[in-house]
Design a protein around this motif. Structure first.
Motif, PDB file in Angstrom:
ATOM      1  N   PRO A  34      70.079  59.736 -33.345  1.00  0.00           N
ATOM      2  CA  PRO A  34      69.603  59.743 -34.735  1.00  0.00           C
ATOM      3  C   PRO A  34      68.320  58.945 -34.989  1.00  0.00           C
ATOM      4  N   HIS A  35      67.964  58.046 -34.102  1.00  0.00           N
ATOM      5  CA  HIS A  35      66.789  57.215 -34.374  1.00  0.00           C
ATOM      6  C   HIS A  35      65.599  57.570 -33.489  1.00  0.00           C
ATOM      7  N   ALA A  36      65.626  58.742 -32.887  1.00  0.00           N
ATOM      8  CA  ALA A  36      64.522  59.166 -32.019  1.00  0.00           C
ATOM      9  C   ALA A  36      63.296  59.516 -32.857  1.00  0.00           C
ATOM     10  N   ASN A  37      62.138  59.331 -32.269  1.00  0.00           N
ATOM     11  CA  ASN A  37      60.880  59.718 -32.910  1.00  0.00           C
ATOM     12  C   ASN A  37      60.589  61.156 -32.484  1.00  0.00           C
ATOM     13  N   TRP A  38      61.065  62.122 -33.285  1.00  0.00           N
ATOM     14  CA  TRP A  38      60.989  63.528 -32.906  1.00  0.00           C
ATOM     15  C   TRP A  38      59.560  64.035 -32.863  1.00  0.00           C
ATOM     16  N   ALA A  39      58.699  63.522 -33.711  1.00  0.00           N
ATOM     17  CA  ALA A  39      57.298  63.954 -33.693  1.00  0.00           C
ATOM     18  C   ALA A  39      56.665  63.600 -32.353  1.00  0.00           C
ATOM     19  N   SER A  40      56.924  62.412 -31.871  1.00  0.00           N
ATOM     20  CA  SER A  40      56.394  61.979 -30.577  1.00  0.00           C
ATOM     21  C   SER A  40      56.993  62.798 -29.437  1.00  0.00           C
ATOM     22  N   GLU A  41      58.288  63.074 -29.525  1.00  0.00           N
ATOM     23  CA  GLU A  41      58.964  63.863 -28.482  1.00  0.00           C
ATOM     24  C   GLU A  41      58.408  65.283 -28.420  1.00  0.00           C
ATOM     25  N   ILE A  42      58.198  65.910 -29.567  1.00  0.00           N
ATOM     26  CA  ILE A  42      57.664  67.273 -29.610  1.00  0.00           C
ATOM     27  C   ILE A  42      56.221  67.291 -29.093  1.00  0.00           C
ATOM     28  N   SER A  43      55.461  66.279 -29.444  1.00  0.00           N
ATOM     29  CA  SER A  43      54.088  66.188 -28.961  1.00  0.00           C
ATOM     30  C   SER A  43      54.052  66.087 -27.436  1.00  0.00           C
ATOM     31  N   ARG A  44      54.924  65.243 -26.876  1.00  0.00           N
ATOM     32  CA  ARG A  44      55.011  65.107 -25.414  1.00  0.00           C
ATOM     33  C   ARG A  44      55.473  66.406 -24.770  1.00  0.00           C
ATOM     34  N   LEU A  45      56.463  67.057 -25.369  1.00  0.00           N
ATOM     35  CA  LEU A  45      56.969  68.319 -24.834  1.00  0.00           C
ATOM     36  C   LEU A  45      55.884  69.391 -24.843  1.00  0.00           C
ATOM     37  N   SER A  46      55.111  69.463 -25.915  1.00  0.00           N
ATOM     38  CA  SER A  46      54.047  70.469 -25.990  1.00  0.00           C
ATOM     39  C   SER A  46      52.998  70.224 -24.907  1.00  0.00           C
ATOM     40  N   GLN A  47      52.671  68.969 -24.652  1.00  0.00           N
ATOM     41  CA  GLN A  47      51.730  68.653 -23.577  1.00  0.00           C
ATOM     42  C   GLN A  47      52.312  69.058 -22.227  1.00  0.00           C
ATOM     43  N   HIS A  48      53.589  68.767 -22.025  1.00  0.00           N
ATOM     44  CA  HIS A  48      54.262  69.108 -20.774  1.00  0.00           C
ATOM     45  C   HIS A  48      54.263  70.621 -20.538  1.00  0.00           C
ATOM     46  N   LEU A  49      54.361  71.393 -21.623  1.00  0.00           N
ATOM     47  CA  LEU A  49      54.364  72.851 -21.523  1.00  0.00           C
ATOM     48  C   LEU A  49      52.953  73.436 -21.437  1.00  0.00           C
ATOM     49  N   GLY A  50      51.949  72.561 -21.442  1.00  0.00           N
ATOM     50  CA  GLY A  50      50.568  73.023 -21.326  1.00  0.00           C
ATOM     51  C   GLY A  50      49.942  73.435 -22.642  1.00  0.00           C
ATOM     52  N   LEU A  51      50.571  73.044 -23.745  1.00  0.00           N
ATOM     53  CA  LEU A  51      50.031  73.363 -25.066  1.00  0.00           C
ATOM     54  C   LEU A  51      49.220  72.181 -25.571  1.00  0.00           C
ATOM     55  N   ASP A  52      48.282  72.449 -26.444  1.00  0.00           N
ATOM     56  CA  ASP A  52      47.478  71.388 -27.040  1.00  0.00           C
ATOM     57  C   ASP A  52      48.183  70.896 -28.300  1.00  0.00           C
ATOM     58  N   PRO A  53      48.679  69.629 -28.299  1.00  0.00           N
ATOM     59  CA  PRO A  53      49.381  69.119 -29.486  1.00  0.00           C
ATOM     60  C   PRO A  53      48.504  69.032 -30.730  1.00  0.00           C
TER      61      PRO A  53
END
Length: 152
Positions: A34-53
Protein backbone atom coordinates in the motif's frame (compact mmCIF):
# COMPACT_ATOMS: atom_id res chain seq x y z
CA UNK A 1 -25.55 -14.55 -36.88
CA UNK A 2 -24.28 -18.06 -37.30
CA UNK A 3 -23.27 -19.75 -34.05
CA UNK A 4 -21.10 -22.78 -34.67
CA UNK A 5 -21.68 -24.43 -31.30
CA UNK A 6 -20.75 -21.31 -29.37
CA UNK A 7 -17.20 -20.75 -30.65
CA UNK A 8 -17.47 -17.07 -29.89
CA UNK A 9 -18.60 -17.99 -26.39
CA UNK A 10 -15.25 -19.68 -25.78
CA UNK A 11 -13.35 -16.55 -26.85
CA UNK A 12 -15.45 -14.34 -24.60
CA UNK A 13 -14.82 -16.72 -21.70
CA UNK A 14 -11.07 -16.71 -22.40
CA UNK A 15 -11.04 -12.90 -22.46
CA UNK A 16 -12.94 -12.78 -19.14
CA UNK A 17 -10.52 -15.30 -17.62
CA UNK A 18 -7.57 -13.20 -18.77
CA UNK A 19 -9.15 -10.08 -17.26
CA UNK A 20 -9.73 -11.97 -14.00
CA UNK A 21 -6.05 -12.98 -13.81
CA UNK A 22 -4.83 -9.44 -14.52
CA UNK A 23 -7.22 -7.93 -11.97
CA UNK A 24 -6.25 -10.57 -9.41
CA UNK A 25 -2.57 -9.73 -9.85
CA UNK A 26 -3.23 -5.97 -9.63
CA UNK A 27 -5.45 -6.40 -6.56
CA UNK A 28 -2.89 -8.54 -4.75
CA UNK A 29 -0.07 -6.10 -5.51
CA UNK A 30 -2.11 -3.08 -4.37
CA UNK A 31 -3.30 -4.72 -1.16
CA UNK A 32 0.12 -6.09 -0.20
CA UNK A 33 2.14 -2.96 -1.11
CA UNK A 34 0.00 0.00 0.00
CA UNK A 35 2.85 2.47 0.46
CA UNK A 36 4.70 1.88 -2.82
CA UNK A 37 5.52 4.80 -5.09
CA UNK A 38 3.60 3.56 -8.14
CA UNK A 39 4.59 6.49 -10.35
CA UNK A 40 8.26 5.66 -9.82
CA UNK A 41 7.63 1.94 -10.36
CA UNK A 42 5.76 2.53 -13.64
CA UNK A 43 8.48 4.90 -14.82
CA UNK A 44 11.15 2.25 -14.12
CA UNK A 45 9.06 -0.46 -15.78
CA UNK A 46 8.56 1.66 -18.91
CA UNK A 47 12.32 2.22 -19.15
CA UNK A 48 12.92 -1.51 -18.67
CA UNK A 49 10.49 -2.23 -21.53
CA UNK A 50 12.37 0.20 -23.78
CA UNK A 51 9.74 2.93 -23.64
CA UNK A 52 10.50 6.59 -23.04
CA UNK A 53 8.92 7.58 -19.68
CA UNK A 54 8.76 11.18 -20.96
CA UNK A 55 6.18 10.23 -23.63
CA UNK A 56 2.87 12.03 -23.23
CA UNK A 57 0.72 8.94 -22.51
CA UNK A 58 3.12 7.67 -19.87
CA UNK A 59 3.24 11.12 -18.25
CA UNK A 60 -0.58 11.17 -18.05
CA UNK A 61 -0.54 7.79 -16.29
CA UNK A 62 2.18 8.95 -13.90
CA UNK A 63 0.26 12.15 -13.12
CA UNK A 64 -2.86 10.14 -12.26
CA UNK A 65 -0.87 7.67 -10.16
CA UNK A 66 0.84 10.42 -8.18
CA UNK A 67 -2.60 11.63 -6.99
CA UNK A 68 -3.38 8.27 -5.35
CA UNK A 69 -2.67 8.09 -1.63
CA UNK A 70 -1.48 5.00 0.25
CA UNK A 71 -4.87 4.40 1.90
CA UNK A 72 -6.51 4.45 -1.54
CA UNK A 73 -4.19 1.68 -2.75
CA UNK A 74 -5.90 -0.80 -0.46
CA UNK A 75 -9.38 0.35 -1.53
CA UNK A 76 -8.46 0.06 -5.23
CA UNK A 77 -6.87 -3.33 -4.50
CA UNK A 78 -10.03 -4.66 -2.87
CA UNK A 79 -12.14 -3.34 -5.75
CA UNK A 80 -9.80 -5.03 -8.25
CA UNK A 81 -10.07 -8.31 -6.31
CA UNK A 82 -13.87 -8.10 -6.23
CA UNK A 83 -13.98 -7.35 -9.95
CA UNK A 84 -11.61 -10.29 -10.56
CA UNK A 85 -14.08 -12.58 -8.78
CA UNK A 86 -16.90 -11.28 -10.99
CA UNK A 87 -14.83 -11.78 -14.16
CA UNK A 88 -13.82 -15.27 -13.03
CA UNK A 89 -17.46 -16.18 -12.38
CA UNK A 90 -18.40 -14.94 -15.86
CA UNK A 91 -15.55 -16.92 -17.41
CA UNK A 92 -16.51 -20.10 -15.56
CA UNK A 93 -20.17 -19.76 -16.50
CA UNK A 94 -19.31 -19.13 -20.15
CA UNK A 95 -16.73 -21.95 -20.35
CA UNK A 96 -19.28 -24.36 -18.88
CA UNK A 97 -21.97 -22.92 -21.19
CA UNK A 98 -24.26 -22.10 -18.30
CA UNK A 99 -27.21 -19.83 -18.94
CA UNK A 100 -26.51 -17.93 -15.71
CA UNK A 101 -22.98 -17.20 -17.01
CA UNK A 102 -24.40 -15.63 -20.14
CA UNK A 103 -26.89 -13.59 -18.11
CA UNK A 104 -24.22 -12.50 -15.64
CA UNK A 105 -21.98 -11.36 -18.49
CA UNK A 106 -24.82 -9.46 -20.19
CA UNK A 107 -25.83 -7.67 -16.98
CA UNK A 108 -22.30 -6.90 -15.75
CA UNK A 109 -21.09 -5.71 -19.15
CA UNK A 110 -24.21 -3.64 -19.76
CA UNK A 111 -23.82 -1.89 -16.42
CA UNK A 112 -20.36 -0.76 -17.50
CA UNK A 113 -21.67 1.01 -20.60
CA UNK A 114 -22.54 4.09 -18.54
CA UNK A 115 -19.01 4.67 -17.15
CA UNK A 116 -17.47 3.79 -20.53
CA UNK A 117 -19.59 6.38 -22.35
CA UNK A 118 -18.92 8.92 -19.58
CA UNK A 119 -15.18 8.34 -19.99
CA UNK A 120 -15.54 8.86 -23.75
CA UNK A 121 -17.18 12.25 -23.15
CA UNK A 122 -14.12 13.33 -21.18
CA UNK A 123 -11.53 12.13 -23.69
CA UNK A 124 -11.94 9.78 -26.61
CA UNK A 125 -9.27 7.38 -27.80
CA UNK A 126 -9.18 4.44 -30.18
CA UNK A 127 -8.68 2.10 -27.20
CA UNK A 128 -11.74 3.43 -25.35
CA UNK A 129 -13.94 3.36 -28.45
CA UNK A 130 -12.67 -0.12 -29.29
CA UNK A 131 -13.41 -1.41 -25.79
CA UNK A 132 -16.94 0.01 -25.94
CA UNK A 133 -17.56 -1.56 -29.35
CA UNK A 134 -16.21 -4.96 -28.25
CA UNK A 135 -18.42 -4.89 -25.15
CA UNK A 136 -21.45 -3.91 -27.26
CA UNK A 137 -20.79 -6.82 -29.63
CA UNK A 138 -20.38 -9.22 -26.69
CA UNK A 139 -23.69 -8.10 -25.16
CA UNK A 140 -25.50 -8.25 -28.52
CA UNK A 141 -24.16 -11.75 -29.21
CA UNK A 142 -25.10 -13.06 -25.77
CA UNK A 143 -28.56 -11.51 -25.90
CA UNK A 144 -29.03 -13.13 -29.33
CA UNK A 145 -27.99 -16.52 -27.86
CA UNK A 146 -30.23 -16.11 -24.83
CA UNK A 147 -33.26 -15.16 -26.93
CA UNK A 148 -32.61 -18.07 -29.29
CA UNK A 149 -32.48 -20.62 -26.49
CA UNK A 150 -35.72 -20.86 -24.57
CA UNK A 151 -35.42 -22.07 -20.95
CA UNK A 152 -36.13 -25.76 -20.49
Amino acid sequence: MVDRRGRLLWWIAAERAFRALVLLAIGIVLVTHPHANWASEISRLSQHLGLDPKENWIQRILAKLSKIHANQDVVFGVVALAYAVLEAAEAYGLFKRRRWGEWLTVVATSLLFVPEVWELTKSASFLKVGALLVNAVVVAYLVWRLRRKQPA
